[in-house]
Design a protein around this motif. Structure first.
Motif, PDB file in Angstrom:
ATOM      1  N   GLY A  43      20.537   3.663  -2.584  1.00  0.00           N
ATOM      2  CA  GLY A  43      20.713   3.202  -1.221  1.00  0.00           C
ATOM      3  C   GLY A  43      19.584   3.707  -0.341  1.00  0.00           C
ATOM      4  O   GLY A  43      18.753   4.514  -0.772  1.00  0.00           O
ATOM      5  N   PRO A  44      19.552   3.251   0.905  1.00  0.00           N
ATOM      6  CA  PRO A  44      18.516   3.721   1.835  1.00  0.00           C
ATOM      7  C   PRO A  44      18.532   5.242   2.024  1.00  0.00           C
ATOM      8  O   PRO A  44      17.510   5.838   2.343  1.00  0.00           O
ATOM      9  N   ASP A  45      19.686   5.867   1.773  1.00  0.00           N
ATOM     10  CA  ASP A  45      19.797   7.324   1.877  1.00  0.00           C
ATOM     11  C   ASP A  45      19.365   8.027   0.594  1.00  0.00           C
ATOM     12  O   ASP A  45      19.509   9.225   0.458  1.00  0.00           O
ATOM     13  N   LYS A  46      18.868   7.262  -0.366  1.00  0.00           N
ATOM     14  CA  LYS A  46      18.356   7.742  -1.656  1.00  0.00           C
ATOM     15  C   LYS A  46      19.441   8.314  -2.564  1.00  0.00           C
ATOM     16  O   LYS A  46      19.177   9.144  -3.418  1.00  0.00           O
ATOM     17  N   LYS A  47      20.675   7.828  -2.385  1.00  0.00           N
ATOM     18  CA  LYS A  47      21.770   8.190  -3.276  1.00  0.00           C
ATOM     19  C   LYS A  47      22.006   7.041  -4.241  1.00  0.00           C
ATOM     20  O   LYS A  47      22.015   5.872  -3.846  1.00  0.00           O
ATOM     21  N   LEU A  48      22.185   7.378  -5.518  1.00  0.00           N
ATOM     22  CA  LEU A  48      22.374   6.367  -6.558  1.00  0.00           C
ATOM     23  C   LEU A  48      23.640   5.564  -6.285  1.00  0.00           C
ATOM     24  O   LEU A  48      24.715   6.130  -6.086  1.00  0.00           O
ATOM     25  N   ILE A  49      23.509   4.226  -6.270  1.00  0.00           N
ATOM     26  CA  ILE A  49      24.682   3.385  -6.046  1.00  0.00           C
ATOM     27  C   ILE A  49      24.998   2.467  -7.225  1.00  0.00           C
ATOM     28  O   ILE A  49      26.129   2.028  -7.360  1.00  0.00           O
ATOM     29  N   LEU A  50      24.017   2.186  -8.090  1.00  0.00           N
ATOM     30  CA  LEU A  50      24.273   1.310  -9.236  1.00  0.00           C
ATOM     31  C   LEU A  50      23.266   1.598 -10.338  1.00  0.00           C
ATOM     32  O   LEU A  50      22.085   1.832 -10.068  1.00  0.00           O
ATOM     33  N   THR A  51      23.740   1.570 -11.574  1.00  0.00           N
ATOM     34  CA  THR A  51      22.883   1.684 -12.745  1.00  0.00           C
ATOM     35  C   THR A  51      23.097   0.440 -13.601  1.00  0.00           C
ATOM     36  O   THR A  51      24.240   0.099 -13.921  1.00  0.00           O
ATOM     37  N   ALA A  52      22.022  -0.230 -13.946  1.00  0.00           N
ATOM     38  CA  ALA A  52      22.072  -1.405 -14.822  1.00  0.00           C
ATOM     39  C   ALA A  52      21.297  -1.059 -16.088  1.00  0.00           C
ATOM     40  O   ALA A  52      20.118  -0.707 -16.020  1.00  0.00           O
ATOM     41  N   LYS A  53      21.970  -1.149 -17.238  1.00  0.00           N
ATOM     42  CA  LYS A  53      21.320  -0.841 -18.517  1.00  0.00           C
ATOM     43  C   LYS A  53      21.209  -2.120 -19.336  1.00  0.00           C
ATOM     44  O   LYS A  53      22.215  -2.747 -19.657  1.00  0.00           O
ATOM     45  N   TYR A  54      19.956  -2.464 -19.677  1.00  0.00           N
ATOM     46  CA  TYR A  54      19.686  -3.656 -20.469  1.00  0.00           C
ATOM     47  C   TYR A  54      19.516  -3.254 -21.928  1.00  0.00           C
ATOM     48  O   TYR A  54      18.710  -2.384 -22.250  1.00  0.00           O
ATOM     49  N   ASN A  55      20.272  -3.900 -22.811  1.00  0.00           N
ATOM     50  CA  ASN A  55      20.189  -3.653 -24.246  1.00  0.00           C
ATOM     51  C   ASN A  55      19.358  -4.776 -24.860  1.00  0.00           C
ATOM     52  O   ASN A  55      19.764  -5.938 -24.825  1.00  0.00           O
ATOM     53  N   SER A  56      18.210  -4.434 -25.427  1.00  0.00           N
ATOM     54  CA  SER A  56      17.298  -5.457 -25.949  1.00  0.00           C
ATOM     55  C   SER A  56      17.841  -6.162 -27.184  1.00  0.00           C
ATOM     56  O   SER A  56      17.470  -7.298 -27.447  1.00  0.00           O
ATOM     57  N   GLN A  57      18.722  -5.516 -27.935  1.00  0.00           N
ATOM     58  CA  GLN A  57      19.271  -6.144 -29.142  1.00  0.00           C
ATOM     59  C   GLN A  57      20.339  -7.172 -28.811  1.00  0.00           C
ATOM     60  O   GLN A  57      20.403  -8.226 -29.412  1.00  0.00           O
ATOM     61  N   THR A  58      21.185  -6.871 -27.837  1.00  0.00           N
ATOM     62  CA  THR A  58      22.265  -7.803 -27.464  1.00  0.00           C
ATOM     63  C   THR A  58      21.864  -8.702 -26.310  1.00  0.00           C
ATOM     64  O   THR A  58      22.588  -9.648 -26.006  1.00  0.00           O
ATOM     65  N   ASN A  59      20.756  -8.389 -25.638  1.00  0.00           N
ATOM     66  CA  ASN A  59      20.286  -9.135 -24.481  1.00  0.00           C
ATOM     67  C   ASN A  59      21.342  -9.134 -23.360  1.00  0.00           C
ATOM     68  O   ASN A  59      21.484 -10.119 -22.650  1.00  0.00           O
ATOM     69  N   GLN A  60      22.068  -8.041 -23.235  1.00  0.00           N
ATOM     70  CA  GLN A  60      23.129  -7.908 -22.227  1.00  0.00           C
ATOM     71  C   GLN A  60      22.804  -6.778 -21.269  1.00  0.00           C
ATOM     72  O   GLN A  60      22.130  -5.806 -21.628  1.00  0.00           O
ATOM     73  N   ILE A  61      23.361  -6.871 -20.056  1.00  0.00           N
ATOM     74  CA  ILE A  61      23.211  -5.829 -19.049  1.00  0.00           C
ATOM     75  C   ILE A  61      24.576  -5.239 -18.762  1.00  0.00           C
ATOM     76  O   ILE A  61      25.544  -5.982 -18.530  1.00  0.00           O
TER      77      ILE A  61
END
Length: 146
Positions: free
Chosen positions: A125-143
């Motif tokens: 966020g603008p306050d530099k606090k983590l709000i979301l993590t998205a992990k992409y898996n290259s084998q399954t092509n999923q997030i």
């Protein structure tokens, strides 16, 4: 009034996805093995936040700069670490319901520049606090989001 808000949200998301897709398709995305093994720079305690590099490799630095320049004000800052982690600080104009589509767009662009590896997009966020993590898996092509 609700229709206007909904239309604005959809249009903003569409524009960002289009910009990311077009410019990443045109960018050279070759990553060499030496880029992947470069050690991160030592950052002293007297280094201000604004002085930190956008990437710890030349390719990562370029991609971090590109994300900020093409985001049309949606991303205030970005950094790439080890060519598989992208962190972005979003601006206050990004609404909470637009964060996930933005993370997905960033993951898609990141994947095109750094192919065949698992990737992580960290949205702060603008306050530099983590709000979301998205992990992409290259084998399954999923997030996966958390």
């Amino acid at each position: 009034m609700n229709f206007i808000k909904q239309s604005r949200k959809i249009l903003t998301t569409f524009v960002l996805i289009t910009v990311l897709m077009i410019t990443t398709a045109c960018a050279s995305g070759t990553v060499t093995q030496s880029d992947r093994t470069t050690a991160p720079p030592a950052i002293g305690r007297n280094v201000a936040y604004s002085e930190l590099e956008r990437g710890n490799t030349p390719t990562g630095q370029s991609f971090g700069n590109w994300v900020v320049q093409t985001s049309r004000g949606l991303v205030q800052d970005a950094y790439v670490r080890d060519n598989n982690k992208l962190g972005v600080v979003i601006s206050p104009q990004v609404r909470p319901n637009e964060v996930k589509p933005l993370a997905k767009s960033l993951a898609q662009g990141f994947r095109k520049n750094f192919p065949e590896q698992n990737l992580t997009v960290l949205v702060y966020g603008p306050d530099k606090k983590l709000i979301l993590t998205a992990k992409y898996n290259s084998q399954t092509n999923q997030i996966q989001y958390s």
